[in-house]
Design a protein around this motif. Structure first.
Motif, PDB file in Angstrom:
ATOM      1  N   ALA A  71     -16.373  14.783  47.998  1.00  0.00           N
ATOM      2  CA  ALA A  71     -17.590  15.338  48.597  1.00  0.00           C
ATOM      3  C   ALA A  71     -17.612  15.123  50.110  1.00  0.00           C
ATOM      4  O   ALA A  71     -17.947  16.040  50.878  1.00  0.00           O
ATOM      5  CB  ALA A  71     -18.816  14.713  47.957  1.00  0.00           C
ATOM      6  N   GLU A  72     -17.236  13.943  50.540  1.00  0.00           N
ATOM      7  CA  GLU A  72     -17.215  13.625  51.965  1.00  0.00           C
ATOM      8  C   GLU A  72     -16.250  14.544  52.720  1.00  0.00           C
ATOM      9  O   GLU A  72     -16.564  15.044  53.805  1.00  0.00           O
ATOM     10  CB  GLU A  72     -16.803  12.159  52.139  1.00  0.00           C
ATOM     11  CG  GLU A  72     -16.816  11.661  53.549  1.00  0.00           C
ATOM     12  CD  GLU A  72     -16.455  10.196  53.619  1.00  0.00           C
ATOM     13  OE1 GLU A  72     -17.236   9.440  54.208  1.00  0.00           O
ATOM     14  OE2 GLU A  72     -15.390   9.801  53.089  1.00  0.00           O
ATOM     15  N   LYS A  79     -17.511  22.748  54.131  1.00  0.00           N
ATOM     16  CA  LYS A  79     -17.678  23.410  52.841  1.00  0.00           C
ATOM     17  C   LYS A  79     -18.755  22.706  52.015  1.00  0.00           C
ATOM     18  O   LYS A  79     -18.502  22.255  50.906  1.00  0.00           O
ATOM     19  CB  LYS A  79     -16.349  23.404  52.086  1.00  0.00           C
ATOM     20  CG  LYS A  79     -15.229  24.112  52.826  1.00  0.00           C
ATOM     21  CD  LYS A  79     -13.940  24.052  52.060  1.00  0.00           C
ATOM     22  CE  LYS A  79     -12.847  24.778  52.831  1.00  0.00           C
ATOM     23  NZ  LYS A  79     -11.611  24.880  52.059  1.00  0.00           N
ATOM     24  N   PRO A  80     -19.984  22.611  52.548  1.00  0.00           N
ATOM     25  CA  PRO A  80     -21.022  21.839  51.854  1.00  0.00           C
ATOM     26  C   PRO A  80     -21.395  22.407  50.489  1.00  0.00           C
ATOM     27  O   PRO A  80     -21.738  21.646  49.589  1.00  0.00           O
ATOM     28  CB  PRO A  80     -22.211  21.878  52.816  1.00  0.00           C
ATOM     29  CG  PRO A  80     -21.980  23.092  53.650  1.00  0.00           C
ATOM     30  CD  PRO A  80     -20.487  23.215  53.775  1.00  0.00           C
ATOM     31  N   ASP A  81     -21.305  23.722  50.328  1.00  0.00           N
ATOM     32  CA  ASP A  81     -21.659  24.307  49.038  1.00  0.00           C
ATOM     33  C   ASP A  81     -20.741  23.845  47.927  1.00  0.00           C
ATOM     34  O   ASP A  81     -21.162  23.689  46.775  1.00  0.00           O
ATOM     35  CB  ASP A  81     -21.645  25.838  49.104  1.00  0.00           C
ATOM     36  CG  ASP A  81     -22.742  26.389  50.007  1.00  0.00           C
ATOM     37  OD1 ASP A  81     -23.703  25.641  50.319  1.00  0.00           O
ATOM     38  OD2 ASP A  81     -22.629  27.557  50.426  1.00  0.00           O
ATOM     39  N   GLU A  82     -19.488  23.598  48.243  1.00  0.00           N
ATOM     40  CA  GLU A  82     -18.536  23.121  47.243  1.00  0.00           C
ATOM     41  C   GLU A  82     -18.748  21.648  46.909  1.00  0.00           C
ATOM     42  O   GLU A  82     -18.249  21.167  45.896  1.00  0.00           O
ATOM     43  CB  GLU A  82     -17.104  23.326  47.742  1.00  0.00           C
ATOM     44  CG  GLU A  82     -16.711  24.777  47.858  1.00  0.00           C
ATOM     45  CD  GLU A  82     -15.277  24.961  48.312  1.00  0.00           C
ATOM     46  OE1 GLU A  82     -14.391  24.261  47.781  1.00  0.00           O
ATOM     47  OE2 GLU A  82     -15.057  25.791  49.207  1.00  0.00           O
ATOM     48  N   ALA A  83     -19.483  20.949  47.743  1.00  0.00           N
ATOM     49  CA  ALA A  83     -19.737  19.524  47.508  1.00  0.00           C
ATOM     50  C   ALA A  83     -20.875  19.292  46.528  1.00  0.00           C
ATOM     51  O   ALA A  83     -21.053  18.184  46.049  1.00  0.00           O
ATOM     52  CB  ALA A  83     -20.030  18.819  48.830  1.00  0.00           C
ATOM     53  N   LEU A  84     -21.624  20.337  46.228  1.00  0.00           N
ATOM     54  CA  LEU A  84     -22.744  20.206  45.297  1.00  0.00           C
ATOM     55  C   LEU A  84     -22.252  20.251  43.857  1.00  0.00           C
ATOM     56  O   LEU A  84     -21.319  21.000  43.546  1.00  0.00           O
ATOM     57  CB  LEU A  84     -23.759  21.321  45.537  1.00  0.00           C
ATOM     58  CG  LEU A  84     -24.414  21.337  46.910  1.00  0.00           C
ATOM     59  CD1 LEU A  84     -25.258  22.584  47.082  1.00  0.00           C
ATOM     60  CD2 LEU A  84     -25.256  20.087  47.106  1.00  0.00           C
ATOM     61  N   PRO A  85     -22.896  19.460  42.976  1.00  0.00           N
ATOM     62  CA  PRO A  85     -22.473  19.488  41.562  1.00  0.00           C
ATOM     63  C   PRO A  85     -22.784  20.801  40.877  1.00  0.00           C
ATOM     64  O   PRO A  85     -23.556  21.590  41.266  1.00  0.00           O
ATOM     65  CB  PRO A  85     -23.269  18.344  40.931  1.00  0.00           C
ATOM     66  CG  PRO A  85     -24.321  17.957  41.886  1.00  0.00           C
ATOM     67  CD  PRO A  85     -23.968  18.550  43.220  1.00  0.00           C
TER      68      PRO A  85
END
Length: 85
Positions: A71-72, A79-85
């Motif tokens: 996530a970090e 790519k913050p959208d890919e870091a979301l569950p």
């Protein structure tokens, strides 16, 4: 200070090469993969880092440190959208 930064970059590059060589010889070496993922993230080599983080996370989905590292790195890579569950 610039000399110190260059020294750190050279040591980091050497460490990256060493861990890459270890993984060629022992592809399932989890500790080497983790160290390499961290080094690649610090070096802002996000594509290489994400490949490592994703593989380790797939192998060990229960390890929170791997989820956090993935996530970090996704956030750092923009790519913050890919870091979301």
């Amino acid at each position: 200070q610039a000399g110190s930064e260059k020294f750190k970059q050279e040591k980091s590059a050497a460490a990256i090469k060493t861990y890459e060589q270890i993984l060629v010889l022992v592809p399932d070496h989890d500790q080497a993969a983790l160290e390499l993922a961290q080094l690649q993230t610090r070096a802002k080599n996000y594509d290489a880092a994400l490949k490592l983080w994703r593989r380790q996370h797939e192998l060990h989905p229960d390890k929170a440190a791997l989820t956090f590292g993935l996530a970090e790195t996704l956030l750092a890579a923009g790519k913050p959208d890919e870091a979301l569950p």
